[in-house]
Design a protein around this motif. Structure first.
Motif, PDB file in Angstrom:
ATOM      1  N   LEU A 186      -4.592   1.542  -3.252  1.00  0.00           N
ATOM      2  CA  LEU A 186      -4.246   0.508  -2.276  1.00  0.00           C
ATOM      3  C   LEU A 186      -2.728   0.327  -2.197  1.00  0.00           C
ATOM      4  O   LEU A 186      -2.161   0.193  -1.104  1.00  0.00           O
ATOM      5  N   ALA A 189      -1.226   3.211  -0.366  1.00  0.00           N
ATOM      6  CA  ALA A 189      -1.522   3.119   1.061  1.00  0.00           C
ATOM      7  C   ALA A 189      -0.610   2.083   1.726  1.00  0.00           C
ATOM      8  O   ALA A 189      -0.147   2.285   2.864  1.00  0.00           O
ATOM      9  N   GLU A 193       2.303   2.617   4.700  1.00  0.00           N
ATOM     10  CA  GLU A 193       2.384   1.863   5.955  1.00  0.00           C
ATOM     11  C   GLU A 193       3.676   1.066   6.087  1.00  0.00           C
ATOM     12  O   GLU A 193       3.852   0.305   7.037  1.00  0.00           O
ATOM     13  N   THR A 233     -10.437  -5.417  11.547  1.00  0.00           N
ATOM     14  CA  THR A 233      -9.709  -4.437  10.726  1.00  0.00           C
ATOM     15  C   THR A 233     -10.524  -3.964   9.527  1.00  0.00           C
ATOM     16  O   THR A 233     -10.492  -2.782   9.168  1.00  0.00           O
ATOM     17  N   THR A 234     -11.252  -4.890   8.884  1.00  0.00           N
ATOM     18  CA  THR A 234     -12.055  -4.516   7.720  1.00  0.00           C
ATOM     19  C   THR A 234     -13.172  -3.562   8.115  1.00  0.00           C
ATOM     20  O   THR A 234     -13.460  -2.590   7.401  1.00  0.00           O
ATOM     21  N   ALA A 236     -13.126  -1.483  10.570  1.00  0.00           N
ATOM     22  CA  ALA A 236     -12.509  -0.179  10.846  1.00  0.00           C
ATOM     23  C   ALA A 236     -12.218   0.563   9.546  1.00  0.00           C
ATOM     24  O   ALA A 236     -12.436   1.776   9.431  1.00  0.00           O
ATOM     25  N   ALA A 237     -11.747  -0.178   8.545  1.00  0.00           N
ATOM     26  CA  ALA A 237     -11.464   0.437   7.245  1.00  0.00           C
ATOM     27  C   ALA A 237     -12.742   0.948   6.598  1.00  0.00           C
ATOM     28  O   ALA A 237     -12.775   2.061   6.044  1.00  0.00           O
ATOM     29  N   ALA A 240     -13.919   4.217   8.167  1.00  0.00           N
ATOM     30  CA  ALA A 240     -13.100   5.359   7.759  1.00  0.00           C
ATOM     31  C   ALA A 240     -13.382   5.770   6.317  1.00  0.00           C
ATOM     32  O   ALA A 240     -13.465   6.963   5.990  1.00  0.00           O
ATOM     33  N   MET A 241     -13.534   4.764   5.430  1.00  0.00           N
ATOM     34  CA  MET A 241     -13.807   5.058   4.021  1.00  0.00           C
ATOM     35  C   MET A 241     -15.169   5.710   3.843  1.00  0.00           C
ATOM     36  O   MET A 241     -15.325   6.648   3.043  1.00  0.00           O
TER      37      MET A 241
END
Length: 266
Positions: A186, A189, A193, A233-234, A236-237, A240-241
């Protein structure tokens, strides 16, 4: 009248043994002793807590009602051979925190009928926030409450069948390393960003700490659902994960660690 203190000896003053010794010494409820091959460790414990110290495992076992064996799995057979004679005394109990070493392995290396308790703690014991699973052979059940109380000084203790110990070792024994790996990912990451590393570390550390408190009160699904809004956003995360195999990787990791735990004492 002041009750007589129960004598507890810890063989091995490393991460687990040392943390346990420190917590017990601060509580003042036990007559404590410790043995270790490193004289500098012994000197520190003697100076700080005034506990009995020795480099002789046999000497420590002779003076202890409860003998906690906190050494690496491959060192357990040697330690048991050194303390064997001490266990001819009635009631003396052997407690092992070595991963992968079964109660049967320990019992056959000690006099018949010796009370044996097996405990699997984790490194969070160093800050008093550890967790541990515990079980005992039939004769060891008499001292199980005493041993549970000892390990409650460094965290939560749960009785569990021995057949589940290897999985528990993989899950919570190695667990702090998994959490640290995730936290580091984290942070990296966040840096990727554009967040400065020191700030990313503070944000992640506080997030992990706060989430741990929430998980004491709520299920993981409840915490997840409170954070994740549809299309946010969560979500979307998560998508992806999951696509990258995040959950499957955790399953595989726990499976590999469980299998390794089964082979540690071989």
């Amino acid at each position: 009248m002041r009750r007589e203190l129960k004598s507890v000896g810890i063989i091995g003053a490393g991460k687990i043994g040392g943390s346990l010794l420190s917590r017990l010494a601060e509580g003042g409820e036990y007559d404590l002793g410790v043995s270790d091959v490193h004289r500098d460790r012994l000197a520190r414990f003697a100076e700080r807590y005034g506990v009995f110290t020795t480099t002789s495992n046999d000497e420590l076992a002779e003076r202890s009602e409860i003998v906690i064996i906190a050494v690496k799995p491959w060192d357990v057979p040697v330690v048991l051979s050194e303390v064997y004679s001490a266990f001819h005394a009635d009631g003396r109990a052997a407690v092992s925190v070595a991963a992968g070493v079964t109660i049967e392995d320990i019992s056959r290396r000690l006099p018949n009928g010796t009370p044996v308790v097996r405990v699997m703690p984790n490194v969070c014991a160093a800050i008093g926030l550890g967790s541990a699973v515990i079980t005992a052979n039939p004769s060891g059940r008499a001292v199980l409450p005493d041993v549970m109380r000892i390990f409650e000084s460094v965290g939560d203790v749960i009785e569990l069948p021995e057949r589940l110990f290897d999985a528990a070792t993989a899950l919570h024994g190695s667990g702090p390393a998994y959490v640290a790996l995730f936290a580091d990912a984290l942070i990296q990451a966040g840096v990727r960003e554009g967040i400065p590393r020191d700030i990313a570390r503070r944000l992640v550390s506080q997030t992990v700490q706060g989430t741990a408190v929430l998980l004491k009160e709520k299920s993981p699904h409840q915490v997840r659902d409170e954070v994740m809004t549809p299309g946010g956003t969560t979500a979307a995360a998560f998508a992806a994960m999951e696509k990258s195999g995040f959950v499957a990787a955790i399953y595989d990791g726990i499976g590999a660690a469980t299998e390794r735990a089964r082979r540690l004492a071989e």
